[in-house]
Scaffold this motif. Structure first.
Motif, PDB file in Angstrom:
ATOM      1  N   THR A 288       0.782  -1.163   0.036  1.00 54.30           N
ATOM      2  CA  THR A 288      -0.052   0.070  -0.186  1.00 54.30           C
ATOM      3  C   THR A 288       0.753   1.271  -0.088  1.00 54.30           C
ATOM      4  OG1 THR A 288      -1.750  -1.032   1.091  1.00 54.30           O
ATOM      5  CG2 THR A 288      -1.818   1.309   1.118  1.00 54.30           C
ATOM      6  N   ARG A 289       1.862   1.313   0.885  1.00 57.37           N
ATOM      7  CA  ARG A 289       2.705   2.720   1.076  1.00 57.37           C
ATOM      8  C   ARG A 289       3.872   2.406   0.305  1.00 57.37           C
ATOM      9  NH1 ARG A 289       4.342   3.759   6.552  1.00 57.37           N
ATOM     10  NH2 ARG A 289       3.886   1.773   6.841  1.00 57.37           N
ATOM     11  N   PHE A 290       4.030   2.874  -0.825  1.00 55.12           N
ATOM     12  CA  PHE A 290       5.436   2.783  -1.553  1.00 55.12           C
ATOM     13  C   PHE A 290       6.178   3.979  -1.291  1.00 55.12           C
ATOM     14  CE2 PHE A 290       2.137   0.329  -3.746  1.00 55.12           C
ATOM     15  CZ  PHE A 290       3.003  -0.736  -4.104  1.00 55.12           C
ATOM     16  N   ILE A 291       7.381   3.472  -0.732  1.00 49.94           N
ATOM     17  CA  ILE A 291       8.269   4.453   0.023  1.00 49.94           C
ATOM     18  C   ILE A 291       9.405   4.285  -1.140  1.00 49.94           C
ATOM     19  CG2 ILE A 291       9.670   4.742   2.015  1.00 49.94           C
ATOM     20  CD1 ILE A 291       7.782   3.126   3.658  1.00 49.94           C
ATOM     21  N   VAL A 292       9.579   5.325  -1.889  1.00 51.04           N
ATOM     22  CA  VAL A 292      10.322   5.167  -3.090  1.00 51.04           C
ATOM     23  C   VAL A 292      11.490   6.262  -2.932  1.00 51.04           C
ATOM     24  CG1 VAL A 292      10.501   5.398  -5.875  1.00 51.04           C
ATOM     25  CG2 VAL A 292       8.284   4.749  -4.434  1.00 51.04           C
ATOM     26  N   GLU A 293      12.769   5.512  -3.229  1.00 50.79           N
ATOM     27  CA  GLU A 293      14.032   6.393  -3.352  1.00 50.79           C
ATOM     28  C   GLU A 293      14.044   7.585  -4.435  1.00 50.79           C
ATOM     29  OE1 GLU A 293      18.623   5.816  -1.964  1.00 50.79           O
ATOM     30  OE2 GLU A 293      17.686   4.198  -3.708  1.00 50.79           O
ATOM     31  N   GLU A 294      14.190   8.620  -3.977  1.00 50.51           N
ATOM     32  CA  GLU A 294      14.263   9.726  -4.978  1.00 50.51           C
ATOM     33  C   GLU A 294      14.495   9.763  -6.331  1.00 50.51           C
ATOM     34  OE1 GLU A 294      15.935  13.235  -2.871  1.00 50.51           O
ATOM     35  OE2 GLU A 294      13.970  13.842  -2.008  1.00 50.51           O
ATOM     36  N   SER A 295      15.960   9.021  -6.653  1.00 51.48           N
ATOM     37  CA  SER A 295      16.251   8.969  -7.970  1.00 51.48           C
ATOM     38  C   SER A 295      15.570   8.022  -8.993  1.00 51.48           C
ATOM     39  CB  SER A 295      17.626   8.134  -7.640  1.00 51.48           C
ATOM     40  OG  SER A 295      17.593   6.691  -7.243  1.00 51.48           O
ATOM     41  N   VAL A 296      14.650   7.335  -8.205  1.00 51.18           N
ATOM     42  CA  VAL A 296      13.562   6.529  -9.416  1.00 51.18           C
ATOM     43  C   VAL A 296      12.309   6.646  -8.815  1.00 51.18           C
ATOM     44  CG1 VAL A 296      15.380   4.531  -9.472  1.00 51.18           C
ATOM     45  CG2 VAL A 296      13.676   4.447  -7.644  1.00 51.18           C
ATOM     46  N   PHE A 297      11.962   7.767  -8.125  1.00 52.38           N
ATOM     47  CA  PHE A 297      10.407   8.016  -7.728  1.00 52.38           C
ATOM     48  C   PHE A 297       9.586   8.227  -8.962  1.00 52.38           C
ATOM     49  CE2 PHE A 297       7.504  11.448  -6.911  1.00 52.38           C
ATOM     50  CZ  PHE A 297       6.504  10.743  -6.213  1.00 52.38           C
ATOM     51  N   GLU A 298      10.058   9.247  -9.813  1.00 49.90           N
ATOM     52  CA  GLU A 298       9.245   9.308 -11.207  1.00 49.90           C
ATOM     53  C   GLU A 298       8.930   8.302 -12.041  1.00 49.90           C
ATOM     54  OE1 GLU A 298      10.381  12.989 -13.112  1.00 49.90           O
ATOM     55  OE2 GLU A 298      10.143  14.264 -11.098  1.00 49.90           O
ATOM     56  N   LYS A 299      10.061   7.547 -12.103  1.00 54.73           N
ATOM     57  CA  LYS A 299       9.928   6.223 -13.173  1.00 54.73           C
ATOM     58  C   LYS A 299       8.884   5.233 -12.490  1.00 54.73           C
ATOM     59  CE  LYS A 299      12.665   2.663 -15.124  1.00 54.73           C
ATOM     60  NZ  LYS A 299      13.789   1.950 -15.351  1.00 54.73           N
ATOM     61  N   PHE A 300       9.150   5.252 -11.265  1.00 59.10           N
ATOM     62  CA  PHE A 300       8.355   4.403 -10.668  1.00 59.10           C
ATOM     63  C   PHE A 300       6.784   4.656 -10.479  1.00 59.10           C
ATOM     64  CE2 PHE A 300       6.137   1.875  -7.033  1.00 59.10           C
ATOM     65  CZ  PHE A 300       6.644   0.756  -7.092  1.00 59.10           C
ATOM     66  N   ARG A 301       6.593   5.840 -10.130  1.00 64.04           N
ATOM     67  CA  ARG A 301       5.296   6.479 -10.128  1.00 64.04           C
ATOM     68  C   ARG A 301       4.421   6.560 -11.443  1.00 64.04           C
ATOM     69  NH1 ARG A 301       5.442  12.768  -9.734  1.00 64.04           N
ATOM     70  NH2 ARG A 301       5.837  12.177 -12.109  1.00 64.04           N
ATOM     71  N   ASP A 302       5.247   7.091 -12.461  1.00 63.94           N
ATOM     72  CA  ASP A 302       4.742   6.955 -13.690  1.00 63.94           C
ATOM     73  C   ASP A 302       4.393   5.442 -14.221  1.00 63.94           C
ATOM     74  OD1 ASP A 302       4.913   9.632 -13.421  1.00 63.94           O
ATOM     75  OD2 ASP A 302       6.635   9.927 -14.727  1.00 63.94           O
ATOM     76  N   GLY A 303       5.250   4.592 -13.892  1.00 65.15           N
ATOM     77  CA  GLY A 303       5.053   3.286 -14.402  1.00 65.15           C
ATOM     78  C   GLY A 303       3.824   2.624 -13.863  1.00 65.15           C
ATOM     79  N   PHE A 304       3.784   3.002 -12.641  1.00 65.67           N
ATOM     80  CA  PHE A 304       2.498   2.303 -11.742  1.00 65.67           C
ATOM     81  C   PHE A 304       1.363   2.726 -12.193  1.00 65.67           C
ATOM     82  CE2 PHE A 304       0.189   0.758  -8.446  1.00 65.67           C
ATOM     83  CZ  PHE A 304       0.887  -0.108  -7.650  1.00 65.67           C
ATOM     84  N   ILE A 305       0.922   4.329 -12.477  1.00 71.82           N
ATOM     85  CA  ILE A 305      -0.028   4.535 -13.124  1.00 71.82           C
ATOM     86  C   ILE A 305      -0.396   4.100 -14.383  1.00 71.82           C
ATOM     87  CG2 ILE A 305      -1.024   6.854 -14.130  1.00 71.82           C
ATOM     88  CD1 ILE A 305       0.885   8.510 -12.002  1.00 71.82           C
TER      89      ILE A 305
END
Length: 476
Positions: A288-305
């Motif tokens: 539920t709570r995805f705690i993402v390191e800043e260096s890959v945050f945007e890639k992970f967020r956008d990929g999840f969406i």
């Protein structure tokens, strides 16, 4: 729906319905329409169930390991034979895709077969003593068990609640969720048809507070096993304390997922998205709570969406459905409230955040990001199809966020650093931790949490021992 099973209680092997009892309307989450009327227990029914359970314990505690194994293995075989009927009933009353319901049946099959072997391994031990003395430690069945199972895994939860006491030599009164009764009845019927004495396991339904107070108020009950919310769990522990009944509590969670910059992000996304929207997010160990390191945050967020938007939502009985409706009308209402509050606090809604259609309890796969920690959804388990994705600077800060809440059921982490994997295994406060994997359960593995997520374990050898007491015997 004509193929939905008829509903009843089971007490002393008798199917009980009618008789002027109150009823509960069971609905199909796809349409919101009634598909069954479930009889609810009156005080006399509960008294009868207690009396029978006391008798059943006297019978079953004397059973041999082979007798218990035969019943468990026989029930497993029957569940395989009846897999399609069991799975279809579960999907009709709970909403999850049929493929997930079939997996639940097979989870029970695996657990019952494991317990059938475990009954031969309930060893005590002999202590070292001088000649002429003998001291042994024995494991004995605790007594009649009151077991309360929720609606999110309508087959798997009753299987856990019934399998462990029966393997240990206990009797059990099962109070499964009123929203999903046919599934629980189907699992119990397999055990009875496999030769379980009718006095050993009963199934009752009723107004939850009435049933829990009545059963736990009786000295006949020696143990409480509960899966459900932390709020209700705390209440039941207080009731059980009056009679010093032992407890196994599998309560809520708020699953943190730590994603580090050195992780295989594509694999993490494929795994996490499937895990998040399994059973519409109505899973106590849901990531539920995805705690993402800043260096890959945007890639992970956008990929999840992007992947969330591709999830096929529909009737769980239809081929190709990946996510069904939520189980009852309370859940979409909770989602609207929690997502609305987060947006008001400044969270970004990447996708979803709304109901689908104008009938049933469908809700769109949702993603929130950049969520303030004071938003309700960051402290209250959403129990729905929403992922919460926030950026963090590094390992120390990420571990602190994972451990911030009073819950500690399941946690996950994605990293390619072997030494970090060991640090995370030691420092994350959870009963179960998955590292580069979301597979945290198994018939042979203990399932349970820490902190407000409960205590004790189900499954594995620990699940059977949780239904037993330890006795030391010293002979001179």
């Amino acid at each position: 729906m004509a193929d939905y099973p008829s509903l009843h209680m089971i007490i002393d092997g008798e199917n009980i319905s009618g008789g002027g009892r109150r009823t509960f309307d069971v609905v199909n989450p796809v349409t919101g329409e009634q598909i069954g009327a479930l009889p609810l227990a009156e005080a006399a029914d509960l008294d009868r169930a207690l009396e029978v359970a006391e008798k059943g314990f006297r019978i079953w505690r004397k059973s041999t390991p082979q007798e218990r194994a035969n019943v468990l293995q026989g029930a497993a075989r029957l569940m395989i034979e009846r897999k399609e009927d069991l799975a279809r009933a579960a999907t009709m009353e709970q909403g999850k895709p049929l493929a997930e319901s079939r997996i639940e049946v097979m989870m029970n099959v695996g657990l019952f077969n494991f317990y059938a072997g475990e009954v031969f391994r309930l060893y005590g031990r002999e202590l070292v003593r001088p000649d002429g003395m003998r001291s042994t430690v024995r494991h004995e069945p605790v007594g009649p068990v009151a077991a309360f199972a929720p609606w999110n895994f309508p087959l798997g939860n009753p299987g856990r609640k019934l399998g462990a006491p029966i393997a240990a030599g206990c009797s059990v009164i099962l109070k499964s969720a009123e929203e999903t009764p046919a599934s629980a009845l189907g699992v119990l019927q397999c055990l009875l048809d496999a030769g379980l004495p009718k006095e050993v396991a009963q199934a009752v339904f009723g107004v939850p507070d009435e049933v829990s107070r009545h059963l736990l108020g009786s000295p006949i009950i020696r143990k409480l096993s509960f899966t459900g919310s932390t709020v209700v769990g705390k209440h039941l522990v207080k009731l059980a304390a009056e009679n010093m009944q032992r407890t196994t509590m599998e309560l809520g969670g708020h699953g943190p997922v730590l994603v580090f910059g050195d992780a295989d992000i594509d694999k993490a996304l494929e795994t996490a998205v499937g895990g998040k929207y399994r059973n519409c997010g109505q899973v106590c160990v849901s990531p539920t709570r995805f705690i993402v390191e800043e260096s890959v945050f945007e890639k992970f967020r956008d990929g999840f969406i992007e992947r969330a938007r591709q999830v096929k939502v529909g009737d769980g009985l239809e081929e190709g459905t990946q996510m069904g409706p939520m189980a009852n009308p309370r859940r979409p209402e909770a989602m609207d409230r929690l997502i609305g509050n987060a947006k008001d606090k400044g969270a970004r809604l990447g996708t979803g955040g709304e109901r689908i259609g104008n009938q049933g309890f469908f809700y769109a796969p949702s993603v929130l990001s950049e969520i303030p920690l004071d938003a309700d959804i960051m402290t209250e388990e959403p129990f729905g199809p929403v992922a919460l994705i926030n950026p963090f600077k590094g390992e120390e800060e990420m571990i602190a966020e994972a451990n911030r809440l009073p819950y500690g059921l399941a946690a996950y982490a994605w990293t390619g650093d072997a030494k970090r994997q060991q640090r995370l295994a030691a420092e994350i406060e959870a009963g179960m931790v998955g590292i580069n994997s979301h597979m945290i359960g198994g018939a042979d593995s203990p399932f349970g949490g820490v902190k407000w997520s409960g205590h004790g374990s189900e499954d594995g050898p620990e699940g059977v021992l949780a239904c037993m007491v330890t006795k030391a015997v010293h002979e001179g």
